[in-house]
Design a protein around this motif. Structure first.
Motif, mmCIF file in Angstrom:
data_model
loop_
_atom_site.group_PDB
_atom_site.id
_atom_site.type_symbol
_atom_site.label_atom_id
_atom_site.label_comp_id
_atom_site.label_asym_id
_atom_site.label_seq_id
_atom_site.Cartn_x
_atom_site.Cartn_y
_atom_site.Cartn_z
ATOM 1 N N CYS A 15 25.086 16.431 43.250
ATOM 2 C CA CYS A 15 26.535 16.445 43.497
ATOM 3 C C CYS A 15 27.018 17.888 43.660
ATOM 4 O O CYS A 15 26.411 18.825 43.128
ATOM 5 C CB CYS A 15 27.286 15.756 42.368
ATOM 6 S SG CYS A 15 27.145 16.592 40.785
ATOM 7 N N PRO A 16 28.087 18.085 44.412
ATOM 8 C CA PRO A 16 28.650 19.427 44.542
ATOM 9 C C PRO A 16 29.000 19.972 43.154
ATOM 10 O O PRO A 16 29.561 19.256 42.318
ATOM 11 C CB PRO A 16 29.909 19.201 45.378
ATOM 12 C CG PRO A 16 29.639 17.934 46.125
ATOM 13 C CD PRO A 16 28.829 17.093 45.195
ATOM 14 N N THR A 17 28.636 21.210 42.912
ATOM 15 C CA THR A 17 28.785 21.802 41.585
ATOM 16 C C THR A 17 29.324 23.217 41.712
ATOM 17 O O THR A 17 28.833 23.998 42.528
ATOM 18 C CB THR A 17 27.411 21.848 40.872
ATOM 19 O OG1 THR A 17 26.854 20.536 40.852
ATOM 20 C CG2 THR A 17 27.518 22.392 39.472
ATOM 21 N N ILE A 18 30.313 23.539 40.889
ATOM 22 C CA ILE A 18 30.793 24.917 40.827
ATOM 23 C C ILE A 18 30.358 25.479 39.477
ATOM 24 O O ILE A 18 30.510 24.834 38.442
ATOM 25 C CB ILE A 18 32.326 25.020 41.035
ATOM 26 C CG1 ILE A 18 32.752 26.489 41.094
ATOM 27 C CG2 ILE A 18 33.095 24.247 39.976
ATOM 28 C CD1 ILE A 18 34.183 26.706 41.560
ATOM 29 N N ALA A 33 23.449 31.129 34.599
ATOM 30 C CA ALA A 33 24.253 30.701 35.749
ATOM 31 C C ALA A 33 23.468 30.884 37.049
ATOM 32 O O ALA A 33 23.481 30.011 37.922
ATOM 33 C CB ALA A 33 25.558 31.491 35.797
ATOM 34 N N LYS A 34 22.787 32.000 37.167
ATOM 35 C CA LYS A 34 21.995 32.260 38.374
ATOM 36 C C LYS A 34 20.867 31.239 38.530
ATOM 37 O O LYS A 34 20.598 30.751 39.628
ATOM 38 C CB LYS A 34 21.422 33.676 38.346
ATOM 39 C CG LYS A 34 22.479 34.748 38.510
ATOM 40 C CD LYS A 34 21.851 36.135 38.418
ATOM 41 C CE LYS A 34 22.869 37.232 38.608
ATOM 42 N NZ LYS A 34 22.252 38.567 38.474
ATOM 43 N N TYR A 35 20.226 30.920 37.423
ATOM 44 C CA TYR A 35 19.139 29.937 37.449
ATOM 45 C C TYR A 35 19.671 28.572 37.883
ATOM 46 O O TYR A 35 19.095 27.923 38.765
ATOM 47 C CB TYR A 35 18.482 29.837 36.072
ATOM 48 C CG TYR A 35 17.433 28.759 35.994
ATOM 49 C CD1 TYR A 35 16.160 28.969 36.522
ATOM 50 C CD2 TYR A 35 17.706 27.530 35.404
ATOM 51 C CE1 TYR A 35 15.191 27.977 36.464
ATOM 52 C CE2 TYR A 35 16.751 26.537 35.343
ATOM 53 C CZ TYR A 35 15.494 26.766 35.878
ATOM 54 O OH TYR A 35 14.543 25.779 35.826
ATOM 55 N N ALA A 36 20.773 28.141 37.271
ATOM 56 C CA ALA A 36 21.366 26.852 37.634
ATOM 57 C C ALA A 36 21.716 26.831 39.118
ATOM 58 O O ALA A 36 21.469 25.840 39.811
ATOM 59 C CB ALA A 36 22.607 26.576 36.783
ATOM 60 N N HIS A 37 22.255 27.931 39.600
ATOM 61 C CA HIS A 37 22.637 28.013 41.016
ATOM 62 C C HIS A 37 21.427 27.863 41.940
ATOM 63 O O HIS A 37 21.510 27.223 42.989
ATOM 64 C CB HIS A 37 23.364 29.331 41.269
ATOM 65 C CG HIS A 37 23.786 29.539 42.682
ATOM 66 N ND1 HIS A 37 24.557 28.633 43.369
ATOM 67 C CD2 HIS A 37 23.550 30.559 43.542
ATOM 68 C CE1 HIS A 37 24.787 29.087 44.592
ATOM 69 N NE2 HIS A 37 24.165 30.247 44.719
ATOM 70 N N THR A 38 20.292 28.425 41.558
ATOM 71 C CA THR A 38 19.098 28.312 42.404
ATOM 72 C C THR A 38 18.515 26.907 42.370
ATOM 73 O O THR A 38 17.868 26.485 43.323
ATOM 74 C CB THR A 38 17.989 29.310 42.006
ATOM 75 O OG1 THR A 38 17.547 29.017 40.683
ATOM 76 C CG2 THR A 38 18.472 30.745 42.103
ATOM 77 N N LYS A 39 18.745 26.176 41.294
ATOM 78 C CA LYS A 39 18.154 24.845 41.132
ATOM 79 C C LYS A 39 19.056 23.717 41.624
ATOM 80 O O LYS A 39 18.568 22.663 42.013
ATOM 81 C CB LYS A 39 17.785 24.589 39.669
ATOM 82 C CG LYS A 39 16.721 25.525 39.143
ATOM 83 C CD LYS A 39 15.423 25.311 39.875
ATOM 84 C CE LYS A 39 14.352 26.272 39.417
ATOM 85 N NZ LYS A 39 13.132 26.164 40.185
ATOM 86 N N ILE A 40 20.378 23.902 41.581
ATOM 87 C CA ILE A 40 21.309 22.854 41.992
ATOM 88 C C ILE A 40 21.646 23.083 43.458
ATOM 89 O O ILE A 40 22.299 24.066 43.814
ATOM 90 C CB ILE A 40 22.574 22.859 41.109
ATOM 91 C CG1 ILE A 40 22.183 22.651 39.645
ATOM 92 C CG2 ILE A 40 23.553 21.783 41.574
ATOM 93 C CD1 ILE A 40 23.321 22.839 38.662
ATOM 94 N N LYS A 41 21.189 22.177 44.293
ATOM 95 C CA LYS A 41 21.260 22.369 45.749
ATOM 96 C C LYS A 41 22.667 22.605 46.289
ATOM 97 O O LYS A 41 22.873 23.456 47.117
ATOM 98 C CB LYS A 41 20.617 21.177 46.445
ATOM 99 C CG LYS A 41 19.121 21.099 46.229
ATOM 100 C CD LYS A 41 18.538 19.832 46.817
ATOM 101 C CE LYS A 41 17.069 19.699 46.550
ATOM 102 N NZ LYS A 41 16.722 19.456 45.162
ATOM 103 N N LYS A 42 23.640 21.845 45.866
ATOM 104 C CA LYS A 42 24.997 21.980 46.404
ATOM 105 C C LYS A 42 25.894 22.751 45.441
ATOM 106 O O LYS A 42 27.033 22.380 45.202
ATOM 107 C CB LYS A 42 25.591 20.603 46.678
ATOM 108 C CG LYS A 42 24.873 19.831 47.760
ATOM 109 C CD LYS A 42 25.537 18.495 47.989
ATOM 110 C CE LYS A 42 24.785 17.691 49.032
ATOM 111 N NZ LYS A 42 25.399 16.388 49.248
#
Length: 84
Positions: A15-18, A33-42
């Motif tokens: 799902c889209p994630t901010i 935060a950077k790790y989550a951003h690389t793993k969560i596609k949207k």
């Protein structure tokens, strides 16, 4: 507080994630935060240089965080098909 998320699970988020984070956060390392951003596609990562660090919702700068969040929600709402 233990919030370990299995690496496989975080990669399955579709799902889209901010992701909001402060560069001055001394409670949670920005690498999370950077790790989550690389793993969560949207995902969208927003990093703020706010005075209150971990407390993004305090102070004059909080209006930027709130506006970014509302804009994200509004954009997602607009992109969803209307089901009748």
């Amino acid at each position: 507080m233990d919030q370990n998320i299995d690496q496989k699970v975080i990669g399955e988020i579709i799902c889209p994630t901010i992701i909001l984070h402060s560069s001055k956060d001394i409670v949670v390392n920005i690498e999370h935060a950077k790790y989550a951003h690389t793993k969560i596609k949207k995902s969208i990562l927003k990093v703020y240089d706010n005075r209150w660090g971990h407390l993004l919702w305090l102070g004059k700068e909080s209006n930027i965080t709130i506006e970014d969040t509302l804009e994200f929600i509004d954009n997602e709402k607009k992109s969803q098909p209307i089901i009748v």
